[in-house]
Write a protein that holds these residues in place. Structure first.
Motif, short mmCIF file in Angstrom:
data_model
loop_
_atom_site.label_atom_id
_atom_site.label_comp_id
_atom_site.label_asym_id
_atom_site.label_seq_id
_atom_site.Cartn_x
_atom_site.Cartn_y
_atom_site.Cartn_z
N GLY A 112 0.77 -1.22 0.00
CA GLY A 112 0.00 0.00 0.00
C GLY A 112 0.80 1.28 0.00
N ASN A 113 0.15 2.35 -0.44
CA ASN A 113 0.64 3.72 -0.32
C ASN A 113 -0.41 4.55 0.39
OD1 ASN A 113 3.12 3.41 -1.61
ND2 ASN A 113 2.29 3.91 -3.64
N MET A 114 0.02 5.65 1.02
CA MET A 114 -0.92 6.53 1.69
C MET A 114 -1.60 7.45 0.67
SD MET A 114 -1.04 5.93 4.89
CE MET A 114 -0.09 5.17 6.22
N ASP A 115 -2.93 7.60 0.78
CA ASP A 115 -3.62 8.53 -0.10
C ASP A 115 -3.69 9.91 0.56
OD1 ASP A 115 -5.62 8.42 1.82
OD2 ASP A 115 -7.00 7.24 0.60
N GLU A 116 -4.43 10.83 -0.05
CA GLU A 116 -4.47 12.20 0.45
C GLU A 116 -5.16 12.30 1.81
OE1 GLU A 116 -8.05 11.39 -2.09
OE2 GLU A 116 -5.88 11.10 -2.24
N LYS A 117 -5.91 11.27 2.21
CA LYS A 117 -6.56 11.24 3.52
C LYS A 117 -5.76 10.42 4.53
CE LYS A 117 -11.22 11.75 1.61
NZ LYS A 117 -12.58 11.14 1.52
N LEU A 118 -4.51 10.11 4.18
CA LEU A 118 -3.61 9.31 5.02
C LEU A 118 -4.18 7.92 5.31
CD1 LEU A 118 -2.29 11.98 7.55
CD2 LEU A 118 -1.28 11.23 5.39
N GLN A 119 -4.90 7.39 4.33
CA GLN A 119 -5.41 6.03 4.41
C GLN A 119 -4.55 5.13 3.52
OE1 GLN A 119 -8.09 5.07 6.41
NE2 GLN A 119 -7.91 7.17 7.17
N LEU A 120 -4.27 3.92 4.01
CA LEU A 120 -3.44 2.98 3.25
C LEU A 120 -4.28 2.33 2.17
CD1 LEU A 120 -0.53 1.85 3.26
CD2 LEU A 120 -1.39 -0.06 4.63
N ARG A 159 8.16 -2.49 3.59
CA ARG A 159 7.78 -2.06 4.93
C ARG A 159 6.59 -2.88 5.42
NH1 ARG A 159 8.17 4.31 5.84
NH2 ARG A 159 6.59 3.70 7.36
N LEU A 160 6.68 -3.41 6.65
CA LEU A 160 5.58 -4.23 7.16
C LEU A 160 4.32 -3.43 7.40
CD1 LEU A 160 6.98 -6.93 9.57
CD2 LEU A 160 6.87 -6.89 7.09
N ASP A 161 4.46 -2.12 7.67
CA ASP A 161 3.26 -1.31 7.91
C ASP A 161 2.52 -0.99 6.62
OD1 ASP A 161 5.32 0.34 7.05
OD2 ASP A 161 4.73 2.03 8.29
N ARG A 162 3.05 -1.45 5.48
CA ARG A 162 2.37 -1.25 4.20
C ARG A 162 2.01 -2.57 3.52
NH1 ARG A 162 5.59 3.98 1.61
NH2 ARG A 162 5.27 5.36 3.41
N VAL A 163 2.37 -3.68 4.18
CA VAL A 163 2.02 -5.00 3.65
C VAL A 163 0.57 -5.30 4.03
CG1 VAL A 163 2.44 -7.47 3.91
CG2 VAL A 163 4.37 -5.90 3.63
#
Length: 217
Positions: A112-120, A159-163
């Protein structure tokens, strides 16, 4: 008395008090105090661990020492920082990947990537990444998976926080030795130290910085 003797026979380092032989105590503990202090601070400063997880881990660490030493350690250790960011995704992925590595199985996941609302949000329309998992490393408060992307002949990290949506596969892992050759352990260590957490580019450049003497510190 018989229970204590049995514990001593099983290898526990228990000694009787010399004054009356009625009491007994653990002569040694699993961790020295300085070791416990380092482990406690590491847990309390890991930002991806929430307050509950941190307290549970510290409780387990403190159970390995005496009440007196525990009291001393707790008194000299500041409270948990309110700046910690709970990241249950990282916590779950650590356990999941450890089990996959133990079972020698490939895994797949969305990244994942963060969108403009800081959601993955999954990148590349939810593309599945199929990898051979090899190791986990913690750098600058971020956990990374070190692996081989299926079909390539090199290492990669995520990064595990984006898996996201991690799943174990039935297919056996392709070992690091098969991918990298006999020097795979050295290659893996160099990859972690020189690549993980950095921006693109693998060539090391020596930079000489000239400063005044007071700036050296």
């Amino acid at each position: 008395g018989r229970s204590i003797k049995l514990l001593i026979e099983k290898g526990m380092d228990i000694e009787y008090c010399q004054d009356n032989r009625r009491g007994c105590f653990m002569a040694s503990h699993q961790f020295d105090q300085w070791e416990l202090k380092i482990l406690m601070d590491s847990v309390l400063n890991a930002k991806f661990l929430g307050e509950k997880a941190s307290k549970n881990l510290v409780e387990k660490l403190m159970s390995t020492t005496s009440r007196a030493k525990r009291k001393t350690l707790e008194a000299m250790t500041p409270a948990i920082s309110s700046a910690k960011n709970v990241n249950r995704l990282t916590q779950y992925n650590i356990q999941f990947i450890i089990e996959a590595i133990e079972d020698k199985k490939k895994i797949r996941f969305k990244y994942g990537n963060m969108d403009e609302k800081l959601q993955l949000k999954p990148r590349f329309d939810g593309k599945w990444y199929v990898v051979n998992p090899y190791a986990l490393t913690w750098k600058e408060d971020v956990y990374y998976l070190i692996c081989n992307y299926q079909g390539s002949d090199s290492l990669a990290y995520y990064r595990l926080d984006r898996v996201m949506d991690a799943q174990v596969m039935l297919e056996d892992v392709t070992s690091a030795k098969e991918v990298l050759g006999d020097g795979w352990q050295r290659d893996l260590e160099e990859f972690v130290s020189g690549t993980v957490g950095h921006y693109g580019g693998r060539e090391k450049i020596i930079i000489e910085l000239e400063v005044d003497l007071p700036m050296i510190s």
